[in-house]
Design a protein around this motif. Structure first.
Motif, PDB file in Angstrom:
ATOM      1  N   ARG A  27      -5.737 -16.646  11.113  1.00  0.00           N
ATOM      2  CA  ARG A  27      -6.453 -15.673  11.932  1.00  0.00           C
ATOM      3  C   ARG A  27      -5.481 -14.917  12.826  1.00  0.00           C
ATOM      4  N   ASN A  28      -4.655 -15.672  13.515  1.00  0.00           N
ATOM      5  CA  ASN A  28      -3.707 -15.030  14.434  1.00  0.00           C
ATOM      6  C   ASN A  28      -2.771 -14.074  13.703  1.00  0.00           C
ATOM      7  N   TYR A  29      -2.314 -14.511  12.561  1.00  0.00           N
ATOM      8  CA  TYR A  29      -1.387 -13.670  11.814  1.00  0.00           C
ATOM      9  C   TYR A  29      -2.060 -12.365  11.403  1.00  0.00           C
ATOM     10  N   ILE A  30      -3.243 -12.475  10.825  1.00  0.00           N
ATOM     11  CA  ILE A  30      -3.903 -11.271  10.310  1.00  0.00           C
ATOM     12  C   ILE A  30      -4.340 -10.351  11.442  1.00  0.00           C
ATOM     13  N   LEU A  31      -4.806 -10.932  12.520  1.00  0.00           N
ATOM     14  CA  LEU A  31      -5.220 -10.083  13.642  1.00  0.00           C
ATOM     15  C   LEU A  31      -4.023  -9.328  14.221  1.00  0.00           C
ATOM     16  N   LYS A  32      -2.863  -9.938  14.164  1.00  0.00           N
ATOM     17  CA  LYS A  32      -1.675  -9.269  14.705  1.00  0.00           C
ATOM     18  C   LYS A  32      -1.047  -8.308  13.701  1.00  0.00           C
ATOM     19  N   GLN A  33      -0.919  -8.772  12.479  1.00  0.00           N
ATOM     20  CA  GLN A  33      -0.119  -8.020  11.509  1.00  0.00           C
ATOM     21  C   GLN A  33      -0.953  -7.300  10.450  1.00  0.00           C
ATOM     22  N   GLY A  34      -2.193  -7.699  10.302  1.00  0.00           N
ATOM     23  CA  GLY A  34      -2.936  -7.205   9.154  1.00  0.00           C
ATOM     24  C   GLY A  34      -2.520  -8.028   7.949  1.00  0.00           C
ATOM     25  N   HIS A  35      -3.335  -8.009   6.879  1.00  0.00           N
ATOM     26  CA  HIS A  35      -2.959  -8.896   5.773  1.00  0.00           C
ATOM     27  C   HIS A  35      -1.871  -8.306   4.885  1.00  0.00           C
ATOM     28  N   GLY A  36      -1.847  -6.959   4.790  1.00  0.00           N
ATOM     29  CA  GLY A  36      -0.836  -6.347   3.924  1.00  0.00           C
ATOM     30  C   GLY A  36      -0.894  -6.913   2.517  1.00  0.00           C
ATOM     31  N   CYS A  37       0.205  -7.474   2.093  1.00  0.00           N
ATOM     32  CA  CYS A  37       0.268  -8.081   0.766  1.00  0.00           C
ATOM     33  C   CYS A  37      -0.104  -9.557   0.880  1.00  0.00           C
ATOM     34  N   TRP A  38      -1.185  -9.927   0.238  1.00  0.00           N
ATOM     35  CA  TRP A  38      -1.714 -11.281   0.425  1.00  0.00           C
ATOM     36  C   TRP A  38      -0.715 -12.367   0.029  1.00  0.00           C
ATOM     37  N   SER A  39       0.066 -12.086  -0.985  1.00  0.00           N
ATOM     38  CA  SER A  39       0.978 -13.137  -1.457  1.00  0.00           C
ATOM     39  C   SER A  39       2.041 -13.479  -0.411  1.00  0.00           C
ATOM     40  N   SER A  40       2.294 -12.538   0.485  1.00  0.00           N
ATOM     41  CA  SER A  40       3.301 -12.815   1.516  1.00  0.00           C
ATOM     42  C   SER A  40       2.685 -13.402   2.790  1.00  0.00           C
ATOM     43  N   VAL A  41       1.372 -13.348   2.883  1.00  0.00           N
ATOM     44  CA  VAL A  41       0.691 -13.834   4.089  1.00  0.00           C
ATOM     45  C   VAL A  41       0.976 -15.303   4.392  1.00  0.00           C
ATOM     46  N   PRO A  42       0.804 -16.201   3.405  1.00  0.00           N
ATOM     47  CA  PRO A  42       1.027 -17.618   3.729  1.00  0.00           C
ATOM     48  C   PRO A  42       2.446 -17.900   4.189  1.00  0.00           C
ATOM     49  N   ILE A  43       3.406 -17.220   3.621  1.00  0.00           N
ATOM     50  CA  ILE A  43       4.803 -17.448   4.007  1.00  0.00           C
ATOM     51  C   ILE A  43       5.023 -16.993   5.442  1.00  0.00           C
ATOM     52  N   LYS A  44       4.573 -15.757   5.699  1.00  0.00           N
ATOM     53  CA  LYS A  44       4.790 -15.204   7.033  1.00  0.00           C
ATOM     54  C   LYS A  44       3.962 -15.919   8.094  1.00  0.00           C
ATOM     55  N   ALA A  45       2.799 -16.415   7.674  1.00  0.00           N
ATOM     56  CA  ALA A  45       1.936 -17.088   8.648  1.00  0.00           C
ATOM     57  C   ALA A  45       2.280 -18.567   8.771  1.00  0.00           C
ATOM     58  N   GLY A  46       3.197 -19.031   7.953  1.00  0.00           N
ATOM     59  CA  GLY A  46       3.609 -20.434   8.014  1.00  0.00           C
ATOM     60  C   GLY A  46       2.576 -21.381   7.436  1.00  0.00           C
ATOM     61  N   LEU A  47       1.974 -20.946   6.332  1.00  0.00           N
ATOM     62  CA  LEU A  47       0.953 -21.780   5.693  1.00  0.00           C
ATOM     63  C   LEU A  47       1.407 -22.209   4.306  1.00  0.00           C
ATOM     64  N   GLN A  48       1.000 -23.389   3.920  1.00  0.00           N
ATOM     65  CA  GLN A  48       1.338 -23.862   2.573  1.00  0.00           C
ATOM     66  C   GLN A  48       0.174 -23.643   1.625  1.00  0.00           C
ATOM     67  N   ARG A  49      -0.304 -22.429   1.651  1.00  0.00           N
ATOM     68  CA  ARG A  49      -1.435 -22.065   0.803  1.00  0.00           C
ATOM     69  C   ARG A  49      -1.026 -20.903  -0.078  1.00  0.00           C
ATOM     70  N   SER A  50      -1.793 -20.677  -1.118  1.00  0.00           N
ATOM     71  CA  SER A  50      -1.541 -19.506  -1.940  1.00  0.00           C
ATOM     72  C   SER A  50      -2.126 -18.279  -1.237  1.00  0.00           C
TER      73      SER A  50
END
Length: 269
Positions: A27-50
DNA sequence: AAGCTTCCCAACCGCTCTACG
DNA sequence: GCGTAGAGCGGTTGGGAAGCT
């Protein structure tokens, strides 16, 4: 697709239920950065999810403006009607139900409405027997629908392709500007006022809250990714089914409900 | 209270579509 | 035109809650 290529080597993706910490991170990541490219979201948000899993979690659970809890009678009716018209096009149906996700609607359908509809059909077949002898009126209403479908085909000069190609689908802001939708969409034209007052308030609040969030801008929306002739044909089919099943008494002029699809079928926000 | 069944919902899977090189 | 990758959609599944015996 505008995404930075990710380095190879497959990270182990966590599966299963999301923890509150994971929710917060996403939530925090997307609210700040927007989702952009979903495949990069977990990496940038520090999540171990796809990325896929993140996307789903956001859409179905974390996205602002989601309505939770029981479906109202009106929502129920809307789903039933739209399901008749569109079939299992859950994402399209969800576009007419602000705050509801396709997944939620799909689940609701499978767990409850499916049975309800089956019952209604059963009931309807009895009614059909009852009214079968006076079918001339039924034919009239069917014909008038057929006429409208033909007219619609002629009068609508937009195409499915044009609609889809020029209007990228909207993810995050789907629930925005629903007042406009409510005042003009095809469902309302069908006489199914949804009464989303409560939800509008919620949307307004959300709009204020989220208006400065970078989501790439330029979002448009095509409420119905189908052409008007398709909708008209679906409606024709649905109307005929309703008459057949005895939901509408023969002689009731469906066209008096005044759905001008050429104007209402597509809505840009 | 324990065991079993049914229901609900969150999440996953697999497929299609689209954009891009 | 072809291959690849990302996004999105619909179908399905698994686990927990609720209800029943």
């Amino acid at each position: 697709m505008g995404c930075q290529p990710l380095e190879k080597g497959k990270p182990k993706h966590k599966k299963g239920l999301w923890s509150p910490e994971e929710d917060n991170k996403l939530r925090n990541y997307i609210l700040k950065q927007g989702h952009g490219c979903w495949s990069s979201v977990p990496i940038k948000a520090g999540l171990q999810r796809s990325g896929k899993s993140c996307r789903l979690r956001w859409i179905n659970y974390l996205r602002p403006g989601l309505k939770r809890g029981k479906f109202t009678k009106q929502e129920e009716e809307t789903i039933l009607t739209l399901h008749h018209m569109l079939g299992n096009k859950w994402s399209q149906i969800s576009q007419h139900l602000p705050g509801r996700t396709d997944n939620e609607i799909k689940n609701y359908w499978h767990s409850y409405l499916k049975k309800k509809e089956a019952k209604a059909k059963e009931k309807g077949s009895h009614n059909l027997m009852k009214y079968a002898s006076s079918s001339s009126d039924t034919m009239d209403s069917s014909n008038s629908l057929q006429n409208l479908a033909t007219q619609g085909t002629q009068s609508c000069n937009f195409t499915k392709e044009a609609c889809q190609s020029s209007l990228p689908k909207l993810l995050f802001a789907e629930w925005l500007s629903l007042d406009q939708v409510n005042s003009a969409n095809s469902v309302d034209s069908f006489g199914l006022r949804n009464g989303f007052d409560q939800n509008s308030t919620l949307q307004e609040a959300a709009i204020h809250d989220m208006s400065d969030i970078p989501f790439g801008g330029g979002y448009h929306r095509c409420l119905a990714n189908i052409s008007a002739p398709e909708i008209l044909n679906s409606e024709l089919k649905y109307a005929n089914q309703m008459v057949e099943n005895g939901f509408i008494l023969p002689g009731v002029d469906l066209m008096s409900s005044n759905f001008s699809m050429s104007n209402d079928a597509i809505m840009y926000i």
